[in-house]
Structure formats: structure tokens, C-alpha cells
Design an enzyme around this catalytic site. Structure first.
Site, mmCIF file in Angstrom:
data_model
loop_
_atom_site.group_PDB
_atom_site.id
_atom_site.type_symbol
_atom_site.label_atom_id
_atom_site.label_comp_id
_atom_site.label_asym_id
_atom_site.label_seq_id
_atom_site.Cartn_x
_atom_site.Cartn_y
_atom_site.Cartn_z
ATOM 1 N N SER A 37 0.873 -1.171 0.000
ATOM 2 C CA SER A 37 0.000 0.000 0.000
ATOM 3 C C SER A 37 0.910 1.221 0.000
ATOM 4 O O SER A 37 1.873 1.260 -0.780
ATOM 5 C CB SER A 37 -0.934 -0.047 1.217
ATOM 6 N N HIS A 64 -2.751 -1.040 -3.340
ATOM 7 C CA HIS A 64 -3.980 -0.265 -3.186
ATOM 8 C C HIS A 64 -3.913 0.963 -4.097
ATOM 9 O O HIS A 64 -2.993 1.780 -3.992
ATOM 10 C CB HIS A 64 -4.160 0.178 -1.742
ATOM 11 N N ASP A 156 -4.410 -5.441 5.449
ATOM 12 C CA ASP A 156 -4.599 -6.256 4.246
ATOM 13 C C ASP A 156 -3.348 -7.100 4.005
ATOM 14 O O ASP A 156 -2.215 -6.607 4.070
ATOM 15 C CB ASP A 156 -4.855 -5.349 3.039
#
Length: 594
Positions: A37, A64, A156
Site C-alpha cells: 500500500s 492499493h 490487508d
């Protein structure tokens, strides 16, 4: 079998020829799922700068990204690697020495050896594309799956890494000290499912070592569905190598027992179904894998039914002919009885799950459609008890309408649809009330009927008794002639803890004694049993939570018409009372007249 000195070890740094670096066409491909991310692009390019382009590995990079915007990610990556950087806009076969990228707003999953793009979910569920990719990769490739979590915020990737680890794959997290944002690496590490914590360049070196290692080549050259079988002779060779290296001989160690607990088991159908499923899953290995299923219920009538394992002939409509033949025998009365091989796996015991001590060191708890009958306070208490009872990374399965609720800090979701959770690697709250306030009979005899007022849920007498016991009375237990606990009185968690093993052993007072208590307790119990007089021992200490606690132990013989001999065992905090000395010094009371 060759002697130990002839066993050859393969050097993990051995080089292989270029022809060996690609798996055969019929083999399986090693695939690395890399998730990131914020700050992840810098980490990934540092990794690519060191990574050779000809390892025969496929890489899938998920980061992301905001939907609907072209980030130019593929062009950036092409400046750091000679491998093709492919944006997956349609289903594609995975190829070695390629880097695959998810477009903005697209979620990738692995099906067989294909990458399948799907639109980002539109519902309100949390968007976790890294977990989705890694979970599908674990299911598709098992031991040929590698998961890597780089810099980023949030959690995540944690669930995905756990699933890859669960099927025998390899899991890696970026060293949080080198990550621009350490949230994702730290969350992954906290699961206890990360094999290696490395800097991005060291991750590249490790992938190179893995990709070129002969063991890995042999592993992913196996066809899908092939099982890794370790024969007894190979196991003995491993034990010999371990003994030569560590000095410890594991040859005669018992294999681990897979332990399950089913609270609220009713008349036993679920417990026996789980046992049957395990026997079918283990197949020929069932005799080599010890299994214990503890099934409990508050109803003594239901437990007796479950122990008998006798069911109406109508169950034939719900079972396949093969299962009916293998796991049941038909009685003269036309009913079906569970086969002994299934019954032997199950231990049934009466238990109030909200108040009695739980089992411990469990692999799995199945508590389906029990929480729906409880209020929020009781549910929270039970979640804490379940967390305490499970082994690290143990699993909890609830009913379709149930959830862990506010205890999401104790359990992480594994399968939302089927309500499967995993224990988070955190300490069970130390202040949770050990559930031993209730007093069910544990003996094989039916518990005597209590006066009618004691059965009234809101009885003033019952509430007063409880308050007096909790506030003024020392905690203790009543045990039978063999020191099996038949009743808990007050909160005994400071002195006792559930013991591993079958239910009979788990409720033996000597087995449950905490550190420092056993010798004094054993001496007092045997002394009271031999003399049939009260025994008092002072100056005893018990170790709990790293601290020592001094107490006085009382063992008092009890007798009643028609009942075997029992003993009241009290744990009195040192210096709290002299009254108990007067009680235990007195001669034993005469039997109560009928």
C-alpha cells in the site's frame, strides 16, 4: 536403511543449471503474490533491482490504488526489471519470469494457473485485494505459493499470508524498521504466520535462493493432487539427524493429538458427524493421528443419549449408504448405533459452558447456535474463555447467525460465510473471571434434587448464598474418593487450571493443581483419606502469573447416607481467618440422618 552417516544433505546454496530453472510443462509454477500500500512502490522497486529475471517464477503485484486512474505503474516497473510487466485486464495464463499487475479498481484471483480479474466489490465489505489474491493462490497452488507483504497501512495481507502458511507455502514480510509505513508488515508479523522478516533487497535474495533450490524444484514438479508422503523409514532418518544435531531423541515421542471441543453438543449428532468427517479426511492415516473430541452440554439427559450413540432408523434418509454401512450398526430394535471407532474419538461430559472450567490447548472449538441464546455480556465472557482454551492459531467455528461481536480483537475472520475465525496471537485478558461459580455434579451418579426454591432463577436465597460465598467464603472444591472434582465452590482459578487430556483426567484435582501446590495438596488429601479426619496445612505457596501467593489448605471429610465418601478442599488466603482452624480441628460431623 543406510546408516546415518551416509545421509546426504543438500547445500541450500547449490547452483543448478539453466535447464533446471524452469519447471516441466506438466509441473506446477512457483508464484509469488506481493502486496503493498502506501510506500510499497519504493520497496518493490528496491526488490526488483536485485531480483534476477530468469528464476522461472511468476510474480503478481497488488497495490492499493484509487479506481479509474492510470498510475503508469507498468512503465515505472519496466525501468527496474527485464521481465515483462503485464497489466491484467482479462483472464491470462500465468507464465514464469513475468510480473503481473492489477489495474486500478480491479481485484485479481488465481484459478488453476490463470489470473482472473474481477471488478472491485461494490458492497460495504472491507476492500482487501491482497488477501483475496493470496487466499486464492493458497487454494490453487498450496506449497507452490509464496506471499510477500511490503510497506503499507492497515491489515490487508495478514489473512492471506496465514492461508498460504496453512497450506505449506512460504510467507515473508518487509522488516517494519525499513518500511515507510509499517502497519501492514507489523499486522502480518503479529499473526505468527510469517516465516521471514527481511529488507526488500534481502527478500529478493531469498526469492532467488528459493527459486533455485532443488527441494523447491522437486516440490512444484509434482502434479496437482499429489500428496507429500513421509514413510516411517524416512521419518526415522529425520529423527536420527535431529538426535545427532540436538541430542534429543524424538523416536518414541507420541504424535500430537488434534483436540476439539463442541460446547452445547445436545444429543451428540454434531460430535459424531465431526468424528466421521475426520476419519474420512484422514483415511489410511487415521490410526496414526490421535484425535480427541470433547463434547459437552448442560443437559445430563442429552449427554446420556449422546454417550449411547443410538439413533432412530430415520437417519438413513440423511446418510449415504456408504456412511451408514461404515459408521453405524443396526440393532435388533431397528435403530442405528454409532460404530465403536467413532465413539472412541468422543468424550461426552456435562458442563455449563458459562460457568465451568473450559478445556485447554485445543485446535478447534465448534460452538454453533449456542450464542444466540445468550445476552451480550455472557457472549463477551464466552469469547474470552474460548480464546483462553485454544492453542495459538486455533480455530473457532460459530453458527450461521453468530459472530464474535465486540471480541474482534481476540479473533480474526478466516471464512466469513461459514463463520470460521482464528485466534489472534495476543494474551488472553488476565482479568477475565475464570468460569467456576456454578456447582454441577461431576460424578457418575445423578445429582440429587435441589429444593424447589433453589431451582427458581431469581431466588433470593440462591442469590444470598452466592454473595456470601463469593465475598466471605474461601474458594474450594468437593472431590470424591478418587479426588475427581464433583463440585466447584467460588473462584478457584488462582489455585487450579484445566489439565490437557480426556475429561476424566482433566477433572482430577491433582492434575489441575497449579505450580507449587501439588506436593502439599497430595499430602493433605491422602492424609485425610487415610485418617478420615480434617487436615490443615499452613505456609503453602502457589505460583500464578509470575507471582507467589501464600495460603492455608483445608481438606475436610464429608459423608451422607447412600453416598460415597467425599472431601471438601478449601483454599484460604493466609491470615484472613482463624475460624477455619476451629472448624477443621473439630472431629468429623456424624452422618446426616435420612
Amino acid at each position: 536403511m543406510p546408516p546415518p552417516e551416509t545421509v546426504e544433505a543438500v547445500d541450500e546454496n547449490d547452483e543448478v543449471t539453466p535447464a533446471e530453472t524452469h519447471p516441466p510443462a506438466s509441473g506446477r509454477l512457483l508464484v509469488v503474490a506481493i502486496g503493498a500500500s502506501a510506500g510499497g512502490l519504493e520497496a518493490f522497486t528496491d526488490l526488483l533491482d536485485v531480483l534476477p529475471p530468469d528464476l522461472g517464477i511468476a510474480y503478481v503485484y497488488v497495490v492499493h490504488q484509487a479506481s479509474g486512474r492510470d498510475s503508469g505503474l507498468a512503465e515505472i516497473l519496466r525501468m527496474h526489471t527485464a521481465m515483462p510487466a503485464v497489466v491484467v485486464n482479462e483472464e491470462l495464463p500465468l507464465q514464469p519470469d513475468h510480473v503481473y499487475l492489477a489495474p486500478p479498481g480491479i481485484q485479481l484471483s488465481v484459478l488453476g494457473l490463470h489470473l482472473v480479474p474481477t471488478p472491485r466489490p461494490t458492497d460495504r465489505t472491507q476492500y482487501t485485494p491482497i488477501d483475496a489474491l493470496m487466499s486464492s493462490l493458497a487454494k490453487a497452488l498450496e506449497t507452490c505459493a509464496v506471499g510477500v507483504v511490503l510497506s503499507g497501512t492497515g491489515v490487508d495481507g495478514s489473512t492471506g499470508l496465514r492461508e498460504i502458511k496453512g497450506v505449506g507455502g512460504i510467507t515473508i514480510a518487509q522488516d517494519p524498521e525499513t518500511a515507510r509505513y509499517d502497519g501492514m508488515p507489523r499486522a502480518a508479523i503479529a499473526t505468527g504466520s510469517v516465516d521471514l522478516v527481511l529488507t526488500p533487497p534481502r527478500i529478493a535474495e531469498e526469492l532467488q535462493r528459493i527459486g533455485r533450490h532443488p527441494y523447491v524444484r522437486a516440490a512444484y514438479a509434482r502434479r496437482p493432487g499429489d500428496e507429500l508422503v513421509i514413510h516411517q523409514e524416512h521419518l526415522l532418518r529425520i529423527f536420527t539427524m535431529l538426535r545427532n544435531t540436538s541430542g534429543v531423541d524424538f523416536t518414541h515421542y507420541r504424535p500430537p493429538t488434534i483436540r476439539l471441543w463442541l460446547p452445547g453438543c445436545s444429543t451428540g449428532e454434531e460430535a459424531y458427524s465431526v468424528a466421521i468427517a475426520l476419519l474420512e479426511c484422514l483415511g489410511e492415516e487415521s490410526s496414526a493421528v490421535p484425535v480427541q473430541i470433547f463434547a459437552t452440554d448442560v443437559s445430563e439427559t442429552a449427554i446420556e443419549h449422546a454417550r449411547n450413540g443410538l439413533y432412530a432408523d430415520s437417519i438413513a434418509a440423511d446418510l449415504s449408504p456408504e456412511r451408514l454401512r461404515r459408521f453405524f450398526t443396526k440393532t435388533d430394535g431397528g435403530k442405528y448405533r454409532i460404530a465403536k471407532a467413532v465413539r472412541d474419538l468422543c468424550v461426552f461430559a456435562r458442563q455449563d459452558v458459562t460457568r465451568d472450567p473450559p478445556f485447554s490447548k485445543l485446535d478447534l472449538i465448534l460452538c454453533r447456535n449456542v450464542l444466540i441464546y445468550m445476552g451480550a455480556v455472557l457472549q463477551r465472557k464466552l469469547m474470552t474463555v474460548f480464546h483462553y482454551a485454544l492453542k495459538p492459531s486455533g480455530f473457532l467455528m460459530l453458527g450461521g447467525a453468530e459472530t464474535v461481536g465486540a471480541q474482534a480483537d481476540l479473533f480474526a475472520v478466516i471464512d466469513k460465510k461459514h463463520r470460521i475465525f482464528v485466534k489472534r496471537p495476543i494474551e488472553t485478558p488476565s482479568d477475565f473471571p475464570f468460569p467456576v461459580e456454578y456447582n454441577p455434579s461431576r460424578s457418575s451418579h445423578r445429582a440429587p434434587r435441589l429444593p424447589a426454591e433453589m431451582h427458581t432463577p431469581h431466588s433470593f436465597q440462591n442469590e444470598a448464598n452466592r454473595l456470601v460465598l463469593d465475598r466471605y467464603g474461601p474458594p474450594g472444591v468437593i472431590v470424591d474418593e478418587n479426588f475427581q472434582i464433583v463440585q466447584f465452590r467460588g473462584k478457584t482459578g488462582l489455585y487450579l487450571e484445566p489439565a490437557p487430556g480426556d475429561a476424566a483426567q482433566s477433572l482430577n484435582l491433582l492434575k489441575m493443581a497449579r505450580e507449587g501446590l501439588l506436593h502439599g495438596l497430595q499430602t493433605a488429601l491422602y492424609g485425610a483419606r487415610k485418617s478420615d479426619r480434617p487436615v490443615r496445612k499452613e505456609g503453602l505457596r502457589v505460583e500464578f502469573n509470575g507471582a507467589g501467593h501464600e495460603f492455608v489448605l483445608h481438606v475436610i471429610p464429608l459423608s451422607a447416607p447412600g453416598e460415597g465418601r467425599h472431601f471438601l478442599v478449601l483454599f484460604e488466603t493466609a491470615g484472613t481467618s482463624e475460624a477455619a482452624h476451629e472448624v477443621t480441628s473439630a472431629p468429623p460431623a456424624p452422618p446426616v440422618a435420612a
